[in-house]
Design a protein around this motif. Structure first.
Motif, PDB file in Angstrom:
ATOM      1  N   ILE A  46       0.752  -1.177   0.017  1.00  0.00           N
ATOM      2  CA  ILE A  46      -0.187  -0.048   0.188  1.00  0.00           C
ATOM      3  C   ILE A  46       0.824   1.327   0.063  1.00  0.00           C
ATOM      4  CG2 ILE A  46      -1.990   1.038   1.167  1.00  0.00           C
ATOM      5  CD1 ILE A  46      -2.411  -1.534   2.652  1.00  0.00           C
ATOM      6  N   GLY A 105      -7.504   4.593   2.274  1.00  0.00           N
ATOM      7  CA  GLY A 105      -7.081   4.061   3.623  1.00  0.00           C
ATOM      8  C   GLY A 105      -8.290   4.339   4.554  1.00  0.00           C
ATOM      9  N   GLY A 106      -8.192   3.602   5.451  1.00  0.00           N
ATOM     10  CA  GLY A 106      -9.461   3.414   6.324  1.00  0.00           C
ATOM     11  C   GLY A 106      -9.469   4.752   7.588  1.00  0.00           C
ATOM     12  N   LEU A 158      -9.085   8.097   4.979  1.00  0.00           N
ATOM     13  CA  LEU A 158     -10.181   8.110   3.976  1.00  0.00           C
ATOM     14  C   LEU A 158      -9.567   8.667   2.668  1.00  0.00           C
ATOM     15  CD1 LEU A 158     -13.393   8.695   6.098  1.00  0.00           C
ATOM     16  CD2 LEU A 158     -12.424   6.564   5.442  1.00  0.00           C
ATOM     17  N   ASN A 167      -5.195   5.823  -1.734  1.00  0.00           N
ATOM     18  CA  ASN A 167      -3.818   5.474  -1.978  1.00  0.00           C
ATOM     19  C   ASN A 167      -3.786   4.440  -2.917  1.00  0.00           C
ATOM     20  OD1 ASN A 167      -4.730   3.192  -0.565  1.00  0.00           O
ATOM     21  ND2 ASN A 167      -4.239   3.990   1.476  1.00  0.00           N
ATOM     22  N   VAL A 225      -0.148  13.008  10.964  1.00  0.00           N
ATOM     23  CA  VAL A 225       0.028  11.558  11.014  1.00  0.00           C
ATOM     24  C   VAL A 225       1.196  11.401   9.903  1.00  0.00           C
ATOM     25  CG1 VAL A 225      -2.241  10.698  11.772  1.00  0.00           C
ATOM     26  CG2 VAL A 225      -1.896  11.066   9.208  1.00  0.00           C
ATOM     27  N   THR A 226       1.950  10.367  10.122  1.00  0.00           N
ATOM     28  CA  THR A 226       2.978  10.173   9.089  1.00  0.00           C
ATOM     29  C   THR A 226       2.755   9.137   8.296  1.00  0.00           C
ATOM     30  OG1 THR A 226       4.567  10.725  10.509  1.00  0.00           O
ATOM     31  CG2 THR A 226       5.366   9.479   8.949  1.00  0.00           C
ATOM     32  N   VAL A 227       2.470   9.208   7.094  1.00  0.00           N
ATOM     33  CA  VAL A 227       1.851   8.271   6.140  1.00  0.00           C
ATOM     34  C   VAL A 227       3.079   7.819   5.324  1.00  0.00           C
ATOM     35  CG1 VAL A 227       0.240   7.665   4.489  1.00  0.00           C
ATOM     36  CG2 VAL A 227      -0.131   9.706   6.022  1.00  0.00           C
ATOM     37  N   GLY A 228       3.230   6.594   5.183  1.00  0.00           N
ATOM     38  CA  GLY A 228       4.106   5.605   4.459  1.00  0.00           C
ATOM     39  C   GLY A 228       5.307   5.801   4.995  1.00  0.00           C
ATOM     40  N   THR A 286       3.246   0.328   3.260  1.00  0.00           N
ATOM     41  CA  THR A 286       2.839  -0.473   4.053  1.00  0.00           C
ATOM     42  C   THR A 286       2.700  -1.809   3.139  1.00  0.00           C
ATOM     43  OG1 THR A 286       1.564   0.624   5.616  1.00  0.00           O
ATOM     44  CG2 THR A 286       0.940  -1.473   5.391  1.00  0.00           C
ATOM     45  N   PHE A 326       2.774  -6.123   2.959  1.00  0.00           N
ATOM     46  CA  PHE A 326       2.379  -7.562   3.410  1.00  0.00           C
ATOM     47  C   PHE A 326       3.079  -8.709   2.399  1.00  0.00           C
ATOM     48  CE2 PHE A 326      -1.112  -4.955   4.747  1.00  0.00           C
ATOM     49  CZ  PHE A 326      -1.222  -5.182   5.966  1.00  0.00           C
TER      50      PHE A 326
END
Ligand code: 2BA
Length: 107
Positions: free
Chosen positions: A7, A34-35, A38, A41, A89-92, A95, A97
């Motif tokens: 992501i 993104g939950g 919102l 991404n 917030v810090t994004v990325g 993410t 898996f």
């Protein structure tokens, strides 16, 4: 074989997919949301041989920037929650898996 689910920020998605393709990986890009924020991404799917997983992750990391995002007061966050104060917030970067693939076929 593994499936890498990455992501990434929507603005980085083109660079990530181009770099993965150039390195010989097959990719599928999905527009996702993104939950929490919102915000749109991108989720990139890449099926890779086990021995190339780290290489693919290194490519994704190299093209995924971390960003600080301030959520203004009274913005709706995930689950219908409203924040009364600005939230940073810090994004990325990304993410990621890594999932075992039981079976892979092209028919
Ligand atoms: P969002 O859910 O919109 O989250 C964006 C950023 O907001 C997150 O960045 C994190 O810094 C923050 N955040 C998320 N949930 C939070 C919470 N409950 N409380 C406080 N801050 C919170 P990242 O961690 O870099 O995540 C970027 C995007 O990656 C997420 O967007 C989501 O789409 C996805 N993601 C992250 N972790 C995930 C997970 N465990 N499962 C599924 N998707 C995930």
């Amino acid at each position: 074989m593994k499936l890498i689910v990455a992501i990434v920020n929507y603005d980085d998605a083109g660079a990530v997919t181009r770099a993965l393709t150039k390195a010989g990986f097959s990719t599928t890009k999905l527009a996702t949301t993104g939950g929490f924020l919102l915000a749109t991404n991108a989720t990139i799917l890449t099926g890779v041989r086990d021995e190339r997983v780290q290489e693919a992750i290194d490519v994704i990391r190299a093209h995924s920037k971390s960003r600080k995002q301030v959520v203004p007061p009274a913005s709706e966050l995930g689950s219908g929650v409203f924040s009364g104060i600005p939230v940073e917030v810090t994004v990325g970067g990304a993410t990621i898996f890594v999932v075992d693939v039981e079976r892979f076929e092209r028919v």
